[in-house]
Write a protein that holds these residues in place. Sequence first.
Motif, mmCIF file in Angstrom:
data_model
loop_
_atom_site.group_PDB
_atom_site.id
_atom_site.type_symbol
_atom_site.label_atom_id
_atom_site.label_comp_id
_atom_site.label_asym_id
_atom_site.label_seq_id
_atom_site.Cartn_x
_atom_site.Cartn_y
_atom_site.Cartn_z
ATOM 1 N N CYS A 160 0.847 -1.194 0.000
ATOM 2 C CA CYS A 160 0.000 0.000 0.000
ATOM 3 C C CYS A 160 0.881 1.243 0.000
ATOM 4 O O CYS A 160 1.901 1.292 0.675
ATOM 5 C CB CYS A 160 -0.881 -0.036 1.253
ATOM 6 S SG CYS A 160 -1.641 1.538 1.677
ATOM 7 N N LYS A 196 0.413 4.000 1.355
ATOM 8 C CA LYS A 196 0.423 4.728 2.630
ATOM 9 C C LYS A 196 1.117 3.946 3.742
ATOM 10 O O LYS A 196 1.896 4.491 4.505
ATOM 11 C CB LYS A 196 -1.013 5.014 3.063
ATOM 12 C CG LYS A 196 -1.583 6.280 2.461
ATOM 13 C CD LYS A 196 -2.889 6.649 3.152
ATOM 14 C CE LYS A 196 -3.654 7.665 2.347
ATOM 15 N NZ LYS A 196 -5.090 7.601 2.611
ATOM 16 N N CYS A 197 0.785 2.639 3.853
ATOM 17 C CA CYS A 197 1.239 1.894 5.038
ATOM 18 C C CYS A 197 2.071 0.664 4.711
ATOM 19 O O CYS A 197 2.522 -0.025 5.618
ATOM 20 C CB CYS A 197 0.031 1.488 5.880
ATOM 21 S SG CYS A 197 -0.875 0.117 5.135
ATOM 22 N N CYS A 206 -6.634 -1.992 0.711
ATOM 23 C CA CYS A 206 -5.619 -2.169 1.751
ATOM 24 C C CYS A 206 -6.345 -2.572 3.043
ATOM 25 O O CYS A 206 -7.118 -1.779 3.582
ATOM 26 C CB CYS A 206 -4.845 -0.870 1.966
ATOM 27 S SG CYS A 206 -3.797 -0.988 3.421
ATOM 28 N N GLN A 258 -5.353 -2.678 5.925
ATOM 29 C CA GLN A 258 -4.921 -1.876 7.073
ATOM 30 C C GLN A 258 -5.562 -0.476 7.047
ATOM 31 O O GLN A 258 -6.150 -0.036 8.024
ATOM 32 C CB GLN A 258 -3.386 -1.765 7.039
ATOM 33 C CG GLN A 258 -2.770 -1.016 8.189
ATOM 34 C CD GLN A 258 -2.943 -1.746 9.512
ATOM 35 O OE1 GLN A 258 -2.963 -2.984 9.567
ATOM 36 N NE2 GLN A 258 -3.094 -0.985 10.582
ATOM 37 N N CYS A 259 -5.472 0.187 5.912
ATOM 38 C CA CYS A 259 -5.990 1.574 5.800
ATOM 39 C C CYS A 259 -7.501 1.634 5.639
ATOM 40 O O CYS A 259 -8.133 2.624 5.989
ATOM 41 C CB CYS A 259 -5.399 2.286 4.596
ATOM 42 S SG CYS A 259 -3.637 2.579 4.693
HETATM 43 ZN ZN LIG Z 1 -2.530 0.875 3.658
#
Ligand SMILES: [Zn+2]
Length: 276
Positions: free
Chosen positions: A251, A253-254, A271, A273-274
Amino acid sequence: MFELPEYTILANQMTKTMKSKVIKNASLGNSPHKFVWYNRTHEEFARLMYKKTVGDAYVRGRWLFMEMLPGHILVLGECGGKILFHQEQKYVPKKYHLLINFTDGTAFTVTTQMWGAMELYKKGEELNRKYIKDMKITPTDKDFTYQYFNKLIDECNGTDVNSTKGLLTQNQLIPGLGNSIAQDILFNAQLGPKHPLNNLSTQQRKRLYDSIRKTLQEIIAKNGRYDEYDLMGNKGKYIRIMDKNSSGKPCMKCKTKIEKIQYLGGACYYCPQCQI
Ligand SMILES: [Zn+2]
């Protein structure tokens, strides 16, 4: 398939490039295709389009409208493929589903890949057409307010639309969005595709609304998605965040691995997580 941003770009370019041009002759396709929907015979179309002047072009959802003055309107709906302007008639492709030659030597063609409507109406009668008649507010319109959006979510209660992806892609509740753009909207809103609508917090609703508006604006500003073409045959510059190329990759971002699931008639990339 074109979605709202590409249609918006095409309509703007069509108005800028073709407004006031006069039609020398026009014809429906030379490449028969069972999923192209016409409402006129070849003869009727040629006769009605002859000597018409092009007016403004505009968009609602996945439907593009082009005024043919006086009195008519050309409707291009739910197409994929190419909608092209040609500086000279010699650049017209061999196969097309609609062709307009202008008196100044330029031309316009529509060639669809899968399906699409190419219909000519007496101005006003297009509003009675199925899908246009009951179309909800297009998300780039000024009437698509947060208040309206909130009500739209509330109205899904008790219907078959019960997730964020459903809201974005089912029943054309938000006209012009498809599976492709929905992925990036959800990523930008930090919401998973299966997030139930009935437990969206006020903050999440607001984030989803903002993401719809901003994602669309960004795609329009970048001249459409990278795998679609504009009126001049140029590819868009918007690189999709969540598509087949991002599957299994970290991802942005993360760095969590992007997952792919099949959900509501298409692949979803997200994602874990996000996006909750
Ligand atoms: Zn993410």
